[in-house]
Design a protein around this motif. Structure first.
Motif, PDB file in Angstrom:
ATOM      1  N   ALA A   1       0.822  -1.210   0.000  1.00 36.06           N
ATOM      2  CA  ALA A   1       0.000   0.000   0.000  1.00 36.06           C
ATOM      3  C   ALA A   1       0.855   1.258   0.000  1.00 36.06           C
ATOM      4  CB  ALA A   1      -0.938  -0.006   1.207  1.00 36.06           C
TER       5      ALA A   1
ATOM      6  N   ALA B   1       1.466   3.062  -3.373  1.00 36.94           N
ATOM      7  CA  ALA B   1       0.378   3.733  -4.088  1.00 36.94           C
ATOM      8  C   ALA B   1       0.637   5.241  -4.146  1.00 36.94           C
ATOM      9  CB  ALA B   1      -0.956   3.459  -3.407  1.00 36.94           C
TER      10      ALA B   1
ATOM     11  N   ASP C   1      -4.267   8.191  -3.854  1.00 35.01           N
ATOM     12  CA  ASP C   1      -5.017   6.956  -4.071  1.00 35.01           C
ATOM     13  C   ASP C   1      -5.620   6.447  -2.765  1.00 35.01           C
ATOM     14  OD1 ASP C   1      -6.054   4.952  -5.597  1.00 35.01           O
ATOM     15  OD2 ASP C   1      -4.144   3.974  -6.031  1.00 35.01           O
TER      16      ASP C   1
ATOM     17  N   VAL D   1      -6.298   2.728  -1.459  1.00 37.57           N
ATOM     18  CA  VAL D   1      -6.184   1.293  -1.731  1.00 37.57           C
ATOM     19  C   VAL D   1      -6.350   0.510  -0.441  1.00 37.57           C
ATOM     20  CG1 VAL D   1      -4.668   1.730  -3.695  1.00 37.57           C
ATOM     21  CG2 VAL D   1      -3.664   1.268  -1.449  1.00 37.57           C
TER      22      VAL D   1
ATOM     23  N   PRO E   1     -10.632   1.742  -7.027  1.00 39.28           N
ATOM     24  CA  PRO E   1     -11.284   1.909  -5.720  1.00 39.28           C
ATOM     25  C   PRO E   1     -12.703   2.448  -5.882  1.00 39.28           C
ATOM     26  CG  PRO E   1      -9.090   2.914  -5.750  1.00 39.28           C
ATOM     27  CD  PRO E   1      -9.439   2.596  -7.169  1.00 39.28           C
TER      28      PRO E   1
ATOM     29  N   ALA F   1      -9.300  -3.053  -2.776  1.00 38.04           N
ATOM     30  CA  ALA F   1      -8.814  -2.407  -4.002  1.00 38.04           C
ATOM     31  C   ALA F   1      -7.301  -2.404  -4.048  1.00 38.04           C
ATOM     32  CB  ALA F   1      -9.340  -0.971  -4.080  1.00 38.04           C
ATOM     33  N   ALA F   2      -6.749  -2.743  -5.216  1.00 33.68           N
ATOM     34  CA  ALA F   2      -5.315  -2.618  -5.500  1.00 33.68           C
ATOM     35  C   ALA F   2      -5.207  -1.804  -6.781  1.00 33.68           C
ATOM     36  CB  ALA F   2      -4.671  -3.991  -5.669  1.00 33.68           C
ATOM     37  N   HIS F   3      -4.790  -0.553  -6.666  1.00 30.69           N
ATOM     38  CA  HIS F   3      -4.870   0.394  -7.777  1.00 30.69           C
ATOM     39  C   HIS F   3      -3.470   0.803  -8.229  1.00 30.69           C
ATOM     40  CE1 HIS F   3      -6.661   4.388  -9.466  1.00 30.69           C
ATOM     41  NE2 HIS F   3      -6.669   3.447 -10.388  1.00 30.69           N
TER      42      HIS F   3
END
Length: 280
Positions: free
Chosen positions: A19, A22, A26, A28, A69, A100-102
């Protein structure tokens, strides 16, 4: 019965897509759910929308893992008379967590842009914007730039892009001479006009990305005509990021044997049809 929990999924995701990598803007990680909840089934999708939430609940998934997300911008209410609040409430009532993994999944090897580069056959691909904290010998950062095994015409390369992506209404849009020879390719999965002026992009023969706006694209092409630079290949945002899901599911399955991971086959590109003649 598997004793895997949602907490195990969080730890596996943190190992794969920390995380802390990110972008600052963001959002996440875990959106809803409890670490101690059992985890048997996980559905992966680009977007948390009504269709993918329906799919997750019908499959009795314990988690929906998305790239985008749900609660990214300015959310001050999750009341059920709002679209996002209604989705979140349905997931919670159905016992399905949301994760969420953005932008943390955009940068590493096996990430969104890396998968796109691999599918296009780019050799010696490097990050356009190197990121901080890569693992040893890992290419890490925003976007990728590399070389085709052999030069191709711009039209031929664009057709290659179209073949590797799932079909969408907008397809693959191209700006440039179709007979131009291209070999150096820059790309960024998702929206990428922020990098149009980056030296690595300007030095490429083609820039592949999504959501190119009229004025930035026009200005980039005028600069190319005057001083050299890339042709532009604009693809659907959802399509460019959907390729990542299969590999993500495989990596999670390796770390969490006993849980089942499925990639949604639903197209969540927002466009449903197009009218009008081609520009050709």
């Amino acid at each position: 019965m598997s004793d895997i929990t949602l907490g195990d999924l969080r730890r596996a995701c943190e190992e794969l897509w920390p995380a802390g990598t990110a972008e600052p803007w963001d959002r996440v990680g875990l959106v809803s759910g409890a670490d101690g909840a059992p985890l048997r089934r996980v559905l992966l999708a680009v977007d948390a929308v009504e269709a993918t939430v329906d799919e997750a609940l019908r499959w009795r998934a314990d988690a929906l893992l998305t790239h985008h997300p749900l609660l990214l911008r300015g959310i001050h209410s999750v009341a059920e008379d709002t679209a996002k609040g209604a989705l979140l409430a349905r997931l919670i009532r159905g016992g399905c967590a949301l994760f969420a993994a953005h932008t943390n999944a955009d940068q590493p090897e096996g990430g969104v842009s890396a998968v796109l580069a691999e599918r296009l056959g780019l050799a010696r691909a490097e990050a356009i914007v190197p990121g901080a904290g890569p693992r040893p010998d890992e290419v890490f950062g925003i976007g990728r730039v590399g070389d085709l095994a052999a030069p191709a015409t711009l039209r031929g390369f664009a057709e290659r892009v179209a073949r590797i992506l799932p079909p969408t209404v907008s397809g693959v849009r191209v700006a440039g001479d179709p007979e131009r020879s291209v070999s150096r390719i820059a790309l960024l999965g998702g929206a990428g006009d922020s990098l149009l002026d980056h030296p690595a992009v300007r030095a490429a023969d083609v820039y592949v990305t999504s959501d190119l706006r009229h004025h930035p694209a026009q200005e980039s092409l005028e600069l190319t005509a005057a001083a050299g630079g890339p042709a532009l290949v604009d693809v659907a945002h959802w399509a460019s990021e959907s390729l990542w899901l299969e590999g993500a599911a495989e990596m999670l399955a390796e770390r969490l044997p006993g849980a089942e991971f499925r990639v949604s086959a639903l197209r969540t590109d927002p466009w449903t049809f197009a009218v009008g003649a081609s520009a050709d």
